[in-house]
Design a protein around this motif. Structure first.
Motif, PDB file in Angstrom:
ATOM      1  N   GLY A   1       0.816  -1.210   0.000  1.00 45.76           N
ATOM      2  CA  GLY A   1       0.000   0.000   0.000  1.00 45.76           C
ATOM      3  C   GLY A   1       0.845   1.252   0.000  1.00 45.76           C
ATOM      4  O   GLY A   1       0.503   2.255  -0.647  1.00 45.76           O
ATOM      5  N   ASN A   2       1.958   1.237   0.715  1.00 45.91           N
ATOM      6  CA  ASN A   2       2.878   2.383   0.693  1.00 45.91           C
ATOM      7  C   ASN A   2       3.462   2.588  -0.702  1.00 45.91           C
ATOM      8  O   ASN A   2       3.634   3.722  -1.160  1.00 45.91           O
ATOM      9  N   VAL A   3       3.807   1.489  -1.361  1.00 42.93           N
ATOM     10  CA  VAL A   3       4.323   1.583  -2.731  1.00 42.93           C
ATOM     11  C   VAL A   3       3.262   2.182  -3.648  1.00 42.93           C
ATOM     12  O   VAL A   3       3.537   3.099  -4.437  1.00 42.93           O
ATOM     13  N   TYR A   4       2.037   1.673  -3.552  1.00 46.40           N
ATOM     14  CA  TYR A   4       0.940   2.221  -4.357  1.00 46.40           C
ATOM     15  C   TYR A   4       0.734   3.705  -4.040  1.00 46.40           C
ATOM     16  O   TYR A   4       0.496   4.519  -4.943  1.00 46.40           O
ATOM     17  N   ALA A   5       0.790   4.051  -2.755  1.00 49.40           N
ATOM     18  CA  ALA A   5       0.587   5.449  -2.359  1.00 49.40           C
ATOM     19  C   ALA A   5       1.654   6.351  -2.965  1.00 49.40           C
ATOM     20  O   ALA A   5       1.371   7.483  -3.370  1.00 49.40           O
ATOM     21  N   GLY A   6       2.895   5.855  -3.015  1.00 53.75           N
ATOM     22  CA  GLY A   6       3.960   6.634  -3.643  1.00 53.75           C
ATOM     23  C   GLY A   6       3.660   6.915  -5.101  1.00 53.75           C
ATOM     24  O   GLY A   6       3.861   8.034  -5.598  1.00 53.75           O
ATOM     25  N   CYS A   7       3.148   5.919  -5.803  1.00 52.13           N
ATOM     26  CA  CYS A   7       2.790   6.087  -7.213  1.00 52.13           C
ATOM     27  C   CYS A   7       1.629   7.065  -7.368  1.00 52.13           C
ATOM     28  O   CYS A   7       1.644   7.947  -8.246  1.00 52.13           O
ATOM     29  N   LEU A   8       0.608   6.913  -6.529  1.00 53.77           N
ATOM     30  CA  LEU A   8      -0.555   7.788  -6.606  1.00 53.77           C
ATOM     31  C   LEU A   8      -0.199   9.230  -6.269  1.00 53.77           C
ATOM     32  O   LEU A   8      -0.711  10.170  -6.886  1.00 53.77           O
TER      33      LEU A   8
END
Length: 493
Positions: A415-422
């Motif tokens: 989720g942190n990785v996804y949040a970085g992308c978003l």
């Protein structure tokens, strides 16, 4: 009615019953009397038996056989995909095993809480052994004949389409760079710490204001207190919990913002999907992306903390912090600590990766419960440089394993990785975002997330949700760039 209509009518009732079961869990964590635990375990087991029977009802197979997917629109095909996947998984797990897992994990939650309060891992170990054995049995049933491992089978419950190998590669790229940045930060001069006592009733008043600022609809949601903050429910009944500590108001504020991220996702799903397989978050990784971007990239930004500084000053008067710039540094201070949920952005993923490696070893049998505490303590000291002082700060701190959530932990870092992308895509889409955040106005950010992520619910597969929102597949690079830029500037390194 067509076979699809019959299937969806049946599914709607199943979804409604699952919401009722979820409400039992919320009640257990918030207001249930402690002495009710044995009865609640039986209630949860009975409800799981009913749900399991519905999930393996042979009529589902008949309906699926009669439906021609090509004749359905995108929504119908997505519903079919979820139902078929859930049916295939449910039919692999014997009904008595599903009921035993529900009964044991419900009771184990209370055993864990007592052992945690007493700092006594030995008191919890026999129960954890039973949970792990049951989850291994379940994982073996789910993996049988599919050419996948037990842990990969468990991951499918939380992040469909992701394997342990995928996560190992991603986390393998994260860990050394996070450790390197952490070492550099620890050598630099640290910001001051927040001191003093902060009235807990006032914390709850301000936390409700924060929740509303982040778009939480209290007409279909509520905020309560619990030992471990969490979010539950979906659609028109979404509930979050937080906790207060007179010496640490940030724990309350940012736990609330984090859980609002989860709750806002559920409230933001297209209302046409209510009580269907599309009417809930598509995966725990995507769910966590919402809570983490709300909490960190938005909530801990220099712009938004400037507004929060003003709000705290209005409530508490002069609380010992001279200006908004110092407040921003205090909010984002990298500090030693044992507790995952209280960890700063920089160190949080190191806590998660520890759990990911240990639970994989538990599920494979490479690590036994009797050796878990020592393995935890050894890994923690290797990663953080200081020893665990007591079990409640170590192996007993999280509720997840007691309730059987094996495969859940890695979704936090995913989720942190996804949040970085978003966040990278959000900044490109809303270049003047900081001007609004400085006024405490998060609507541009939360509106973009609702439009590009939340409203879709389960319409798309998890990685496709992120790829569509960002215009490219997710990688760990944006998160690492964000963290390096933020903490290099904040610590002057």
């Amino acid at each position: 009615m067509t076979a699809y209509d019959d299937l969806m009518a049946f599914q709607r009732d199943t979804e409604a019953l699952a919401q009722v079961a979820g409400r039992l869990g919320w009640d257990q964590e918030t207001v249930m009397p402690r002495g009710a635990a044995p009865q609640r375990a039986e209630e949860m087991a009975a409800m799981e038996s009913v749900l399991h029977a519905r999930r393996i009802d042979p009529r589902i197979a008949d309906w699926l056989a009669q439906i021609e997917p090509a004749a359905l629109d995108a929504v119908g095909q997505a519903n079919l995909r979820h139902i078929k996947r859930d049916f295939d998984r449910a039919t692999r797990v014997p009904a008595d095993l599903a009921a035993r897992i529900a009964r044991v994990t419900s009771a184990a939650q209370g055993t864990w809480a007592e052992a945690r309060a007493a700092d006594d891992f030995a008191a919890f170990a026999p129960t954890l052994k039973e949970v792990i054995a049951l989850k291994r049995e379940e994982g073996a049933a789910l993996a049988e004949g599919r050419g996948i491992g037990i842990y990969d089978a468990m991951l499918e419950d939380y992040e469909p389409g992701t394997t342990a190998a995928d996560l190992e590669a991603m986390f393998g790229a994260l860990r050394p760079k996070l450790s390197e940045l952490r070492a550099a930060v620890r050598e630099a001069e640290a910001p001051p710490v927040l001191e003093g006592a902060f009235d807990e009733a006032a914390q709850m008043t301000l936390t409700a204001k924060l929740a509303r600022r982040f778009g939480y609809d209290l007409a279909t949601g509520r905020i309560d207190k619990a030992v471990h903050p969490f979010s539950s429910g979906s659609g028109l009944d979404v509930r979050i919990t937080t906790r207060t500590n007179a010496l640490d108001p940030f724990n309350c504020f940012y736990s609330t913002v984090h859980e609002v991220g989860h709750a806002a996702y559920e409230q933001g799903i297209d209302s046409a999907y209510l009580l269907t397989p599309l009417g809930r978050g598509v995966s725990m990784g995507v769910h966590e992306s919402q809570s983490r971007i709300y909490e960190n990239q938005i909530g801990r930004s220099r712009a938004f903390t400037g507004w929060l500084f003003g709000e705290m000053t209005a409530v508490y008067g002069d609380f010992g912090v001279p200006d908004a710039g110092t407040f921003y540094r205090i909010v984002n201070r990298v500090s030693d600590g044992f507790i995952r949920t209280e960890a700063d952005e920089l160190q949080y993923n190191l806590h998660v990766l520890l759990r990911f490696d240990l639970e994989r070893a538990l599920m494979s049998g490479d690590l036994q419960v009797d050796g878990l505490q020592a393995a935890w303590n050894d890994r923690f000291e290797a990663d953080f440089g200081y020893p665990v002082d007591r079990p409640s700060n170590g192996v007993l701190q999280d509720v997840h394993w007691s309730v059987g959530l094996l495969g859940y932990f890695p979704t936090y870092s995913l989720g942190n990785v996804y949040a970085g992308c978003l966040h990278e895509a959000l900044r490109e889409a809303v270049p003047d975002l900081d001007e609004a955040l400085a006024r405490g106005d998060t609507s541009a950010a939360t509106g973009w997330l609702r439009e590009n992520v939340q409203k879709h619910g389960g319409l798309y597969e998890p990685r496709k949700v992120i790829t569509r929102a960002c215009g490219k597949p997710p990688t760990e690079a944006p998160l690492l760039t964000y963290l390096e830029n933020k903490f290099t500037e904040l610590y002057g390194i």
